[in-house]
Design a protein around this motif. Structure first.
Motif, PDB file in Angstrom:
ATOM      1  N   MET A   1       9.049 -16.572 -15.155  1.00 19.88           N
ATOM      2  CA  MET A   1       8.205 -15.350 -14.425  1.00 19.88           C
ATOM      3  C   MET A   1       9.357 -15.764 -13.027  1.00 19.88           C
ATOM      4  N   ALA A   2       9.459 -14.135 -12.699  1.00 16.90           N
ATOM      5  CA  ALA A   2       9.953 -13.604 -11.968  1.00 16.90           C
ATOM      6  C   ALA A   2       9.102 -14.388 -10.609  1.00 16.90           C
ATOM      7  N   ASP A   3       9.952 -15.228  -9.203  1.00 20.80           N
ATOM      8  CA  ASP A   3       9.141 -16.060  -8.318  1.00 20.80           C
ATOM      9  C   ASP A   3       9.471 -14.244  -7.234  1.00 20.80           C
ATOM     10  N   LEU A   4       7.882 -13.997  -7.144  1.00 19.22           N
ATOM     11  CA  LEU A   4       7.350 -13.290  -6.163  1.00 19.22           C
ATOM     12  C   LEU A   4       7.349 -14.007  -4.768  1.00 19.22           C
ATOM     13  N   ASN A   5       7.823 -14.770  -4.350  1.00 18.92           N
ATOM     14  CA  ASN A   5       8.404 -14.496  -3.146  1.00 18.92           C
ATOM     15  C   ASN A   5       9.205 -14.535  -2.886  1.00 18.92           C
ATOM     16  N   ALA A   6      10.383 -14.286  -3.872  1.00 17.08           N
ATOM     17  CA  ALA A   6      11.333 -14.253  -3.340  1.00 17.08           C
ATOM     18  C   ALA A   6      12.240 -12.341  -3.110  1.00 17.08           C
ATOM     19  N   ILE A   7      10.959 -12.218  -3.598  1.00 13.55           N
ATOM     20  CA  ILE A   7      10.533 -10.630  -2.321  1.00 13.55           C
ATOM     21  C   ILE A   7      10.490 -10.105  -1.231  1.00 13.55           C
ATOM     22  N   ASP A   8      11.638  -9.718  -0.701  1.00  9.65           N
ATOM     23  CA  ASP A   8      11.386  -9.331   0.653  1.00  9.65           C
ATOM     24  C   ASP A   8      10.925  -9.442   1.490  1.00  9.65           C
ATOM     25  N   ASP A   9      10.322 -10.142   2.810  1.00 12.52           N
ATOM     26  CA  ASP A   9       8.970  -9.072   2.748  1.00 12.52           C
ATOM     27  C   ASP A   9       9.192  -7.617   3.367  1.00 12.52           C
ATOM     28  N   ALA A  10      10.498  -7.375   4.408  1.00 14.49           N
ATOM     29  CA  ALA A  10      10.002  -5.563   4.409  1.00 14.49           C
ATOM     30  C   ALA A  10       9.808  -5.145   3.209  1.00 14.49           C
ATOM     31  N   VAL A  11      10.442  -5.221   1.729  1.00 11.54           N
ATOM     32  CA  VAL A  11      10.424  -5.338   1.036  1.00 11.54           C
ATOM     33  C   VAL A  11       8.532  -4.554  -0.043  1.00 11.54           C
ATOM     34  N   ALA A  12       8.150  -6.151   0.914  1.00 12.46           N
ATOM     35  CA  ALA A  12       6.392  -6.177  -0.020  1.00 12.46           C
ATOM     36  C   ALA A  12       5.887  -5.132   1.024  1.00 12.46           C
ATOM     37  N   ALA A  13       6.203  -5.475   2.007  1.00 13.49           N
ATOM     38  CA  ALA A  13       5.470  -4.420   3.170  1.00 13.49           C
ATOM     39  C   ALA A  13       5.585  -3.071   3.184  1.00 13.49           C
ATOM     40  N   ALA A  14       6.769  -1.896   2.601  1.00 14.10           N
ATOM     41  CA  ALA A  14       6.872  -0.561   2.290  1.00 14.10           C
ATOM     42  C   ALA A  14       6.019  -0.885   1.115  1.00 14.10           C
ATOM     43  N   ALA A  15       6.367  -2.222  -0.102  1.00 14.71           N
ATOM     44  CA  ALA A  15       5.994  -1.770  -1.438  1.00 14.71           C
ATOM     45  C   ALA A  15       3.904  -1.574  -1.017  1.00 14.71           C
ATOM     46  N   PHE A  16       3.396  -1.869  -0.492  1.00 13.81           N
ATOM     47  CA  PHE A  16       1.838  -2.399   0.190  1.00 13.81           C
ATOM     48  C   PHE A  16       1.390  -0.911   0.654  1.00 13.81           C
ATOM     49  N   ARG A  17       2.706  -0.492   1.793  1.00 11.59           N
ATOM     50  CA  ARG A  17       1.929   0.198   2.863  1.00 11.59           C
ATOM     51  C   ARG A  17       1.677   1.499   1.752  1.00 11.59           C
ATOM     52  N   ARG A  18       3.145   1.471   0.570  1.00 13.88           N
ATOM     53  CA  ARG A  18       2.715   2.781  -0.109  1.00 13.88           C
ATOM     54  C   ARG A  18       1.706   3.012  -1.255  1.00 13.88           C
ATOM     55  N   LEU A  19       1.230   1.451  -0.979  1.00 11.02           N
ATOM     56  CA  LEU A  19      -0.233   1.372  -2.314  1.00 11.02           C
ATOM     57  C   LEU A  19      -1.610   2.072  -1.255  1.00 11.02           C
ATOM     58  N   VAL A  20      -1.229   1.737   0.400  1.00 16.60           N
ATOM     59  CA  VAL A  20      -2.571   1.930   0.804  1.00 16.60           C
ATOM     60  C   VAL A  20      -2.924   3.318   0.872  1.00 16.60           C
ATOM     61  N   LEU A  21      -1.478   4.191   1.113  1.00 14.24           N
ATOM     62  CA  LEU A  21      -1.189   5.400   0.853  1.00 14.24           C
ATOM     63  C   LEU A  21      -1.728   6.436  -0.319  1.00 14.24           C
ATOM     64  N   HIS A  22      -1.617   5.631  -1.587  1.00 19.07           N
ATOM     65  CA  HIS A  22      -2.081   6.304  -1.957  1.00 19.07           C
ATOM     66  C   HIS A  22      -3.341   6.321  -2.391  1.00 19.07           C
ATOM     67  N   LEU A  23      -3.849   4.900  -2.323  1.00 17.67           N
ATOM     68  CA  LEU A  23      -5.627   4.702  -2.383  1.00 17.67           C
ATOM     69  C   LEU A  23      -5.704   5.839  -1.951  1.00 17.67           C
ATOM     70  N   ARG A  24      -5.534   6.083  -0.720  1.00 15.93           N
ATOM     71  CA  ARG A  24      -5.678   7.301   0.864  1.00 15.93           C
ATOM     72  C   ARG A  24      -5.950   8.833   0.145  1.00 15.93           C
ATOM     73  N   HIS A  25      -4.931   8.522  -0.397  1.00 19.56           N
ATOM     74  CA  HIS A  25      -4.892  10.269  -1.546  1.00 19.56           C
ATOM     75  C   HIS A  25      -5.596  10.155  -2.118  1.00 19.56           C
ATOM     76  N   ARG A  26      -5.308   9.226  -3.432  1.00 20.13           N
ATOM     77  CA  ARG A  26      -6.735   9.447  -4.626  1.00 20.13           C
ATOM     78  C   ARG A  26      -7.991   8.334  -3.866  1.00 20.13           C
ATOM     79  N   ALA A  27      -8.609   9.178  -3.110  1.00 26.57           N
ATOM     80  CA  ALA A  27      -9.831   9.215  -2.724  1.00 26.57           C
ATOM     81  C   ALA A  27     -10.552   9.198  -3.728  1.00 26.57           C
ATOM     82  N   ASP A  28     -10.558  10.215  -4.899  1.00 31.79           N
ATOM     83  CA  ASP A  28     -11.126  10.173  -5.876  1.00 31.79           C
ATOM     84  C   ASP A  28     -11.941   9.574  -6.805  1.00 31.79           C
TER      85      ASP A  28
END
Length: 98
Positions: A1-28
């Motif tokens: 299994m890949a090490d989740l902690n190996a993901i750079d914090d900046a990359v993880a933060a960008a992906a998290f923000r994209r998830l949040v924006l997606h959830l905001r867009h998909r209020a349905d």
């Protein structure tokens, strides 16, 4: 299994923000449906953000960060009544969270 902690914090933060924006867009996509399918929803994500903030955010502050507005405002504008079927799926799914 890949090490989740190996993901750079900046990359993880960008992906998290994209998830949040997606959830905001998909209020349905209702929270109860997210819970029924995946066992988590926007409120869960808000709770995780609050916990990770080490006290910097209270519950409402974390929810506003996720919803993009006060939770009560989002709920009034986007959240419908859950059906008995949705609630049953949610209960079954959450039971898998262990």
């Amino acid at each position: 299994m890949a090490d989740l902690n190996a993901i750079d914090d900046a990359v993880a933060a960008a992906a998290f923000r994209r998830l949040v924006l997606h959830l905001r867009h998909r209020a349905d996509a209702q929270n109860v449906d997210l819970m029924g399918l995946a066992g988590f929803c926007r409120n869960c994500l808000s709770d995780w953000v609050q916990e990770a903030s080490d006290g910097a955010l209270d519950r409402e502050g974390a929810r506003e960060a996720i919803y993009g507005m006060p939770y009560a405002q989002w709920k009034a504008a986007h959240q419908g009544e859950a059906t008995p079927e949705q609630l049953a799926r949610m209960a079954e799914s959450v039971a898998k969270n262990g």
